[in-house]
Design a protein around this motif. Structure first.
Motif, PDB file in Angstrom:
ATOM      1  N   MET A 127       0.824  -1.210   0.000  1.00 30.90           N
ATOM      2  CA  MET A 127       0.000   0.000   0.000  1.00 30.90           C
ATOM      3  C   MET A 127       0.857   1.259   0.000  1.00 30.90           C
ATOM      4  O   MET A 127       0.499   2.265  -0.638  1.00 30.90           O
ATOM      5  CB  MET A 127      -0.936  -0.010   1.204  1.00 30.90           C
ATOM      6  CG  MET A 127      -1.887   1.172   1.257  1.00 30.90           C
ATOM      7  SD  MET A 127      -3.005   1.280  -0.180  1.00 30.90           S
ATOM      8  CE  MET A 127      -4.206   0.001   0.253  1.00 30.90           C
ATOM      9  N   ASP A 128       1.990   1.239   0.708  1.00 29.06           N
ATOM     10  CA  ASP A 128       2.861   2.426   0.737  1.00 29.06           C
ATOM     11  C   ASP A 128       3.303   2.825  -0.666  1.00 29.06           C
ATOM     12  O   ASP A 128       3.275   4.010  -1.033  1.00 29.06           O
ATOM     13  CB  ASP A 128       4.101   2.155   1.595  1.00 29.06           C
ATOM     14  CG  ASP A 128       3.774   2.071   3.078  1.00 29.06           C
ATOM     15  OD1 ASP A 128       2.647   2.445   3.445  1.00 29.06           O
ATOM     16  OD2 ASP A 128       4.638   1.627   3.844  1.00 29.06           O
ATOM     17  N   VAL A 129       3.712   1.859  -1.451  1.00 28.98           N
ATOM     18  CA  VAL A 129       4.172   2.139  -2.813  1.00 28.98           C
ATOM     19  C   VAL A 129       3.016   2.613  -3.681  1.00 28.98           C
ATOM     20  O   VAL A 129       3.145   3.560  -4.465  1.00 28.98           O
ATOM     21  CB  VAL A 129       4.839   0.889  -3.416  1.00 28.98           C
ATOM     22  CG1 VAL A 129       5.187   1.122  -4.886  1.00 28.98           C
ATOM     23  CG2 VAL A 129       6.092   0.525  -2.636  1.00 28.98           C
ATOM     24  N   ALA A 130       1.854   1.965  -3.537  1.00 31.33           N
ATOM     25  CA  ALA A 130       0.679   2.364  -4.319  1.00 31.33           C
ATOM     26  C   ALA A 130       0.268   3.793  -3.994  1.00 31.33           C
ATOM     27  O   ALA A 130      -0.092   4.573  -4.888  1.00 31.33           O
ATOM     28  CB  ALA A 130      -0.474   1.402  -4.054  1.00 31.33           C
ATOM     29  N   MET A 131       0.340   4.185  -2.703  1.00 36.51           N
ATOM     30  CA  MET A 131      -0.044   5.538  -2.318  1.00 36.51           C
ATOM     31  C   MET A 131       0.971   6.569  -2.804  1.00 36.51           C
ATOM     32  O   MET A 131       0.616   7.714  -3.091  1.00 36.51           O
ATOM     33  CB  MET A 131      -0.216   5.624  -0.809  1.00 36.51           C
ATOM     34  CG  MET A 131      -1.441   4.894  -0.276  1.00 36.51           C
ATOM     35  SD  MET A 131      -3.033   5.504  -0.951  1.00 36.51           S
ATOM     36  CE  MET A 131      -3.376   4.273  -2.247  1.00 36.51           C
ATOM     37  N   ALA A 132       2.228   6.176  -2.919  1.00 27.40           N
ATOM     38  CA  ALA A 132       3.227   7.081  -3.504  1.00 27.40           C
ATOM     39  C   ALA A 132       2.892   7.354  -4.968  1.00 27.40           C
ATOM     40  O   ALA A 132       3.003   8.490  -5.456  1.00 27.40           O
ATOM     41  CB  ALA A 132       4.624   6.487  -3.370  1.00 27.40           C
ATOM     42  N   ALA A 133       2.469   6.304  -5.690  1.00 30.98           N
ATOM     43  CA  ALA A 133       2.060   6.489  -7.087  1.00 30.98           C
ATOM     44  C   ALA A 133       0.810   7.364  -7.170  1.00 30.98           C
ATOM     45  O   ALA A 133       0.695   8.213  -8.070  1.00 30.98           O
ATOM     46  CB  ALA A 133       1.808   5.129  -7.731  1.00 30.98           C
ATOM     47  N   LEU A 140       0.530  15.699 -10.399  1.00 28.99           N
ATOM     48  CA  LEU A 140       0.499  16.117 -11.808  1.00 28.99           C
ATOM     49  C   LEU A 140      -0.873  16.653 -12.186  1.00 28.99           C
ATOM     50  O   LEU A 140      -0.998  17.586 -12.985  1.00 28.99           O
ATOM     51  CB  LEU A 140       0.871  14.945 -12.709  1.00 28.99           C
ATOM     52  CG  LEU A 140       2.348  14.799 -13.098  1.00 28.99           C
ATOM     53  CD1 LEU A 140       2.520  13.700 -14.123  1.00 28.99           C
ATOM     54  CD2 LEU A 140       2.937  16.107 -13.613  1.00 28.99           C
ATOM     55  N   SER A 141      -1.922  16.066 -11.626  1.00 30.40           N
ATOM     56  CA  SER A 141      -3.274  16.566 -11.879  1.00 30.40           C
ATOM     57  C   SER A 141      -3.423  17.983 -11.344  1.00 30.40           C
ATOM     58  O   SER A 141      -3.995  18.856 -12.006  1.00 30.40           O
ATOM     59  CB  SER A 141      -4.316  15.648 -11.225  1.00 30.40           C
ATOM     60  OG  SER A 141      -4.273  14.352 -11.781  1.00 30.40           O
ATOM     61  N   ILE A 142      -2.898  18.214 -10.137  1.00 35.75           N
ATOM     62  CA  ILE A 142      -2.945  19.558  -9.567  1.00 35.75           C
ATOM     63  C   ILE A 142      -2.219  20.546 -10.473  1.00 35.75           C
ATOM     64  O   ILE A 142      -2.707  21.662 -10.720  1.00 35.75           O
ATOM     65  CB  ILE A 142      -2.326  19.556  -8.153  1.00 35.75           C
ATOM     66  CG1 ILE A 142      -3.254  18.823  -7.179  1.00 35.75           C
ATOM     67  CG2 ILE A 142      -2.050  20.980  -7.670  1.00 35.75           C
ATOM     68  CD1 ILE A 142      -2.624  18.550  -5.833  1.00 35.75           C
ATOM     69  N   PHE A 196       8.541  -1.546  -9.787  1.00 34.00           N
ATOM     70  CA  PHE A 196       7.998  -0.938 -10.998  1.00 34.00           C
ATOM     71  C   PHE A 196       7.067   0.223 -10.649  1.00 34.00           C
ATOM     72  O   PHE A 196       7.212   1.329 -11.177  1.00 34.00           O
ATOM     73  CB  PHE A 196       7.251  -1.988 -11.820  1.00 34.00           C
ATOM     74  CG  PHE A 196       6.638  -1.443 -13.080  1.00 34.00           C
ATOM     75  CD1 PHE A 196       7.391  -1.292 -14.227  1.00 34.00           C
ATOM     76  CD2 PHE A 196       5.298  -1.059 -13.109  1.00 34.00           C
ATOM     77  CE1 PHE A 196       6.842  -0.773 -15.379  1.00 34.00           C
ATOM     78  CE2 PHE A 196       4.737  -0.543 -14.265  1.00 34.00           C
ATOM     79  CZ  PHE A 196       5.505  -0.407 -15.404  1.00 34.00           C
ATOM     80  N   VAL A 197       6.112  -0.038  -9.759  1.00 32.66           N
ATOM     81  CA  VAL A 197       5.159   1.012  -9.383  1.00 32.66           C
ATOM     82  C   VAL A 197       5.880   2.149  -8.664  1.00 32.66           C
ATOM     83  O   VAL A 197       5.567   3.325  -8.863  1.00 32.66           O
ATOM     84  CB  VAL A 197       4.028   0.422  -8.514  1.00 32.66           C
ATOM     85  CG1 VAL A 197       3.094   1.527  -8.013  1.00 32.66           C
ATOM     86  CG2 VAL A 197       3.234  -0.610  -9.300  1.00 32.66           C
ATOM     87  N   GLY A 198       6.883   1.810  -7.835  1.00 31.09           N
ATOM     88  CA  GLY A 198       7.651   2.841  -7.156  1.00 31.09           C
ATOM     89  C   GLY A 198       8.428   3.713  -8.127  1.00 31.09           C
ATOM     90  O   GLY A 198       8.540   4.930  -7.934  1.00 31.09           O
ATOM     91  N   THR A 199       8.966   3.109  -9.185  1.00 29.73           N
ATOM     92  CA  THR A 199       9.677   3.885 -10.204  1.00 29.73           C
ATOM     93  C   THR A 199       8.726   4.837 -10.919  1.00 29.73           C
ATOM     94  O   THR A 199       9.065   5.999 -11.176  1.00 29.73           O
ATOM     95  CB  THR A 199      10.341   2.941 -11.220  1.00 29.73           C
ATOM     96  OG1 THR A 199      11.280   2.103 -10.543  1.00 29.73           O
ATOM     97  CG2 THR A 199      11.057   3.729 -12.308  1.00 29.73           C
ATOM     98  N   PHE A 202       8.084   7.746  -8.655  1.00 23.49           N
ATOM     99  CA  PHE A 202       9.211   8.680  -8.660  1.00 23.49           C
ATOM    100  C   PHE A 202       9.191   9.559  -9.912  1.00 23.49           C
ATOM    101  O   PHE A 202       9.403  10.781  -9.828  1.00 23.49           O
ATOM    102  CB  PHE A 202      10.533   7.900  -8.588  1.00 23.49           C
ATOM    103  CG  PHE A 202      11.751   8.764  -8.727  1.00 23.49           C
ATOM    104  CD1 PHE A 202      12.208   9.525  -7.660  1.00 23.49           C
ATOM    105  CD2 PHE A 202      12.443   8.834  -9.936  1.00 23.49           C
ATOM    106  CE1 PHE A 202      13.328  10.332  -7.790  1.00 23.49           C
ATOM    107  CE2 PHE A 202      13.559   9.635 -10.071  1.00 23.49           C
ATOM    108  CZ  PHE A 202      14.004  10.392  -8.996  1.00 23.49           C
ATOM    109  N   ILE A 203       8.912   8.955 -11.061  1.00 18.59           N
ATOM    110  CA  ILE A 203       8.876   9.713 -12.314  1.00 18.59           C
ATOM    111  C   ILE A 203       7.764  10.757 -12.274  1.00 18.59           C
ATOM    112  O   ILE A 203       7.950  11.911 -12.691  1.00 18.59           O
ATOM    113  CB  ILE A 203       8.701   8.762 -13.514  1.00 18.59           C
ATOM    114  CG1 ILE A 203       9.963   7.908 -13.688  1.00 18.59           C
ATOM    115  CG2 ILE A 203       8.407   9.547 -14.792  1.00 18.59           C
ATOM    116  CD1 ILE A 203       9.815   6.808 -14.706  1.00 18.59           C
ATOM    117  N   LEU A 204       6.601  10.380 -11.766  1.00 20.26           N
ATOM    118  CA  LEU A 204       5.463  11.307 -11.699  1.00 20.26           C
ATOM    119  C   LEU A 204       5.784  12.492 -10.792  1.00 20.26           C
ATOM    120  O   LEU A 204       5.499  13.650 -11.136  1.00 20.26           O
ATOM    121  CB  LEU A 204       4.218  10.584 -11.196  1.00 20.26           C
ATOM    122  CG  LEU A 204       3.619   9.529 -12.129  1.00 20.26           C
ATOM    123  CD1 LEU A 204       2.476   8.790 -11.436  1.00 20.26           C
ATOM    124  CD2 LEU A 204       3.131  10.152 -13.434  1.00 20.26           C
TER     125      LEU A 204
END
Length: 226
Positions: A127-133, A140-142, A196-199, A202-204
């Protein structure tokens, strides 16, 4: 240049993702064939149903990986509803710009929460990684909404990728989940899916920081009269 919040009809939509032209032709083809009872509001509701399907599919994958098929179907349903609601309104010339802008992007935020919360509740990604994404996507939406306010530009894609490309990436990720399973990986507590999701997260977030600096400099030059 600044614009009043209610003047959304004058927004310049910037959409430079790889599939934009082909997707627009497909959406126009679909709009011309939709029966009258298919309305923008019903399509928006359908998009939210798709988001709930995705959420349930990922949560259900704790019982069996076959539940991920529901998530994949949900991505298709969510794309159809989310992409068609504004398209059919413009095609039929029945736009409600302020209402549509507000409802559509409010639903986008909720749908993104459902998708990433579902991924975080699956056995594949913490969940931590998913919430970072989720944080990266919402940042980006903001930025897009703030740019619409201060520049009159609504940016719909970054790095030649938009929502459709992101959905395809997530479908590919889900297929990999089905193929590889949720067993122990090579990275200790973090699985390959976490990395993968964490990367992506980070990119976002990095894109948000870069775009904020670029837009800030642009606004500063504009207000100095340069």
């Amino acid at each position: 240049m600044t614009i009043p919040l209610q003047n959304v009809t004058s927004l310049s939509r910037i959409q430079e993702n790889w599939l934009a032209a082909k997707e627009r032709r497909l959406l126009n083809w679909l709009c011309a064939r939709m029966p009258a009872w298919v309305t923008p509001d019903r399509l928006t509701a359908l998009g939210m149903i798709g988001a709930f399907m995705i959420f349930l599919g990922y949560v259900g994958s704790n019982l069996s990986s076959s539940w991920l098929l529901l998530a994949i179907a949900g991505y298709v349903v969510q794309w159809f509803g989310d992409s068609m609601d504004g398209s059919i309104a413009r095609f039929r010339r029945i736009e409600r710009p302020s209402y549509g802008y507000f409802i559509d992007h409010s639903c986008d935020g909720l749908a993104t929460l459902l998708i990433l919360a579902g991924i975080g509740l699956s056995p594949f990604v913490t969940m931590d990684v998913a919430m970072a994404a989720l944080a990266g996507y919402l940042l980006l939406s903001i930025h897009a909404y703030l740019s619409a306010r201060v520049l009159g530009e609504f940016k719909l894609s970054y790095l030649a990728a938009g929502p459709t490309e992101l959905r395809l990436m997530l479908i590919g990720l889900t297929l990999m989940m089905m193929a590889l399973g949720s067993g122990p990986g090579y990275f200790g507590l973090l699985s390959g899916f976490d990395l993968f999701v964490g990367t992506v997260a980070f990119i976002l977030i990095l894109l948000f920081v870069i775009q904020t600096l670029v837009t800030g400099r642009r606004l500063a030059r504009s207000e100095r009269g340069e």
